[in-house]
Design a protein around this motif. Sequence first.
Motif, PDB file in Angstrom:
ATOM      1  N   SER A  15       0.810  -1.215   0.000  1.00  0.00           N
ATOM      2  CA  SER A  15       0.000   0.000   0.000  1.00  0.00           C
ATOM      3  C   SER A  15       0.845   1.268   0.000  1.00  0.00           C
ATOM      4  CB  SER A  15      -0.939   0.006   1.214  1.00  0.00           C
ATOM      5  OG  SER A  15      -1.866  -1.038   1.134  1.00  0.00           O
ATOM      6  N   VAL A  16       1.987   1.255   0.644  1.00  0.00           N
ATOM      7  CA  VAL A  16       2.844   2.443   0.678  1.00  0.00           C
ATOM      8  C   VAL A  16       3.292   2.835  -0.740  1.00  0.00           C
ATOM      9  CG1 VAL A  16       5.070   3.342   1.428  1.00  0.00           C
ATOM     10  CG2 VAL A  16       3.567   2.192   3.065  1.00  0.00           C
ATOM     11  N   LEU A  22       0.168   6.817  -6.664  1.00  0.00           N
ATOM     12  CA  LEU A  22      -1.066   7.565  -6.869  1.00  0.00           C
ATOM     13  C   LEU A  22      -0.798   9.063  -6.787  1.00  0.00           C
ATOM     14  CD1 LEU A  22      -4.018   6.766  -7.350  1.00  0.00           C
ATOM     15  CD2 LEU A  22      -4.383   6.992  -4.897  1.00  0.00           C
ATOM     16  N   GLY A  23      -0.006   9.470  -5.817  1.00  0.00           N
ATOM     17  CA  GLY A  23       0.340  10.886  -5.701  1.00  0.00           C
ATOM     18  C   GLY A  23       1.117  11.394  -6.894  1.00  0.00           C
ATOM     19  N   VAL A  24       2.107  10.627  -7.329  1.00  0.00           N
ATOM     20  CA  VAL A  24       2.885  11.003  -8.511  1.00  0.00           C
ATOM     21  C   VAL A  24       1.980  11.104  -9.728  1.00  0.00           C
ATOM     22  CG1 VAL A  24       4.678  10.229 -10.100  1.00  0.00           C
ATOM     23  CG2 VAL A  24       5.054  10.060  -7.637  1.00  0.00           C
ATOM     24  N   SER A  25       1.099  10.136  -9.877  1.00  0.00           N
ATOM     25  CA  SER A  25       0.206  10.092 -11.029  1.00  0.00           C
ATOM     26  C   SER A  25      -0.739  11.280 -11.057  1.00  0.00           C
ATOM     27  CB  SER A  25      -0.597   8.795 -11.014  1.00  0.00           C
ATOM     28  OG  SER A  25      -1.582   8.804 -12.012  1.00  0.00           O
ATOM     29  N   LYS A  26      -1.357  11.590  -9.925  1.00  0.00           N
ATOM     30  CA  LYS A  26      -2.363  12.637  -9.887  1.00  0.00           C
ATOM     31  C   LYS A  26      -1.776  14.019 -10.096  1.00  0.00           C
ATOM     32  CE  LYS A  26      -5.937  10.048  -9.089  1.00  0.00           C
ATOM     33  NZ  LYS A  26      -7.008   9.918 -10.087  1.00  0.00           N
ATOM     34  N   ALA A  37      -2.641   1.512  -8.341  1.00  0.00           N
ATOM     35  CA  ALA A  37      -2.808   1.554  -6.894  1.00  0.00           C
ATOM     36  C   ALA A  37      -3.763   0.474  -6.393  1.00  0.00           C
ATOM     37  CB  ALA A  37      -3.295   2.940  -6.466  1.00  0.00           C
ATOM     38  N   VAL A  38      -4.969   0.419  -6.953  1.00  0.00           N
ATOM     39  CA  VAL A  38      -5.936  -0.581  -6.500  1.00  0.00           C
ATOM     40  C   VAL A  38      -5.460  -2.004  -6.795  1.00  0.00           C
ATOM     41  CG1 VAL A  38      -8.262  -1.501  -6.881  1.00  0.00           C
ATOM     42  CG2 VAL A  38      -7.935   0.938  -6.470  1.00  0.00           C
ATOM     43  N   PRO A  39      -4.950  -2.302  -8.009  1.00  0.00           N
ATOM     44  CA  PRO A  39      -4.431  -3.661  -8.233  1.00  0.00           C
ATOM     45  C   PRO A  39      -3.342  -4.065  -7.254  1.00  0.00           C
ATOM     46  CG  PRO A  39      -4.723  -2.547 -10.329  1.00  0.00           C
ATOM     47  CD  PRO A  39      -4.963  -1.518  -9.260  1.00  0.00           C
ATOM     48  N   LEU A  54      -8.828   3.978  -0.300  1.00  0.00           N
ATOM     49  CA  LEU A  54      -8.146   5.043  -1.032  1.00  0.00           C
ATOM     50  C   LEU A  54      -8.975   6.323  -1.163  1.00  0.00           C
ATOM     51  CD1 LEU A  54      -6.355   3.115  -3.914  1.00  0.00           C
ATOM     52  CD2 LEU A  54      -5.289   4.319  -2.002  1.00  0.00           C
ATOM     53  N   MET A  55     -10.262   6.296  -0.828  1.00  0.00           N
ATOM     54  CA  MET A  55     -11.092   7.477  -1.019  1.00  0.00           C
ATOM     55  C   MET A  55     -10.570   8.718  -0.281  1.00  0.00           C
ATOM     56  SD  MET A  55     -13.497   7.222  -3.238  1.00  0.00           S
ATOM     57  CE  MET A  55     -14.665   8.478  -2.749  1.00  0.00           C
TER      58      MET A  55
END
Length: 251
Positions: A15-16, A22-26, A37-39, A54-55
């Motif tokens: 998860s880390v 996710l942060g890099v992507s967004k 992230a979810v996979p 993740l919400m």
Amino acid sequence: MNFLPITDPYFYLVSVPAVLLLGVSKSGFGAGFGSLAVPLMALTVTVPQAAAILMPVLLLIDLFGITALRKDFDKALLKFMIPFGLLGTLIGALLFKLLAAPVVAGVVGVLTLLFLAQRLLFPPHADSVPPPRWLGGVLVTAGGFTSFVAHAGGPPITAYVLPLKLSPLVFAATLSWFFFFINLAKWAPYAWLGLLDWRNLATSIMLLPLAPVGVWIGVRMARRIDPKLFYRLIYLGLLLTGTKLVWDAFH
């Protein structure tokens, strides 16, 4: 009610990096890596639980992303995309309990790999015509749907936005604002579906400090990276995402 977060070390092992990606992507690399992230988290928990955890993380990441890139988005493109994205979110909410997670993963993965193959085999030229608006509407609606069911809206959205040849900064900012509105619209349906329980929220709090770290990395890279390298990394992210989703669908 269980107010304690998940304590399994293996969960945090996957998860880390998932939250950092996710942060890099967004904030810096559009959606090429965020769909992993979810996979990744689904290696230890179910897809719906991973999406629910993740919400709050997504909300914080989105707030950091739009703050850092608040002046660089394409306003006209956003006005076109948001209604279709919300339509896809509505469809996802209505069909959520009817669809098996592996089916969704497989469809998203195959579409991602097909898009990547098309871009590599038939790369756009300087005089290439952008995709038609009707196709954009279909792809953005699909992105809203897959974003709702697995936070995997990146590949369909990227399939439409990437050929528009935006600068890396405008690309990142536009997608950050788009997903901010889409993710905000998910809260009520997720609560209605019973996914926002106390244990998931407590686990989210454990992961929240990673959100600004990922955003900071992404924003710095988006402002400094060469556009050609930027899009190569997008393609790499799509390859990893598509392969992982197809693998999950068959296993």
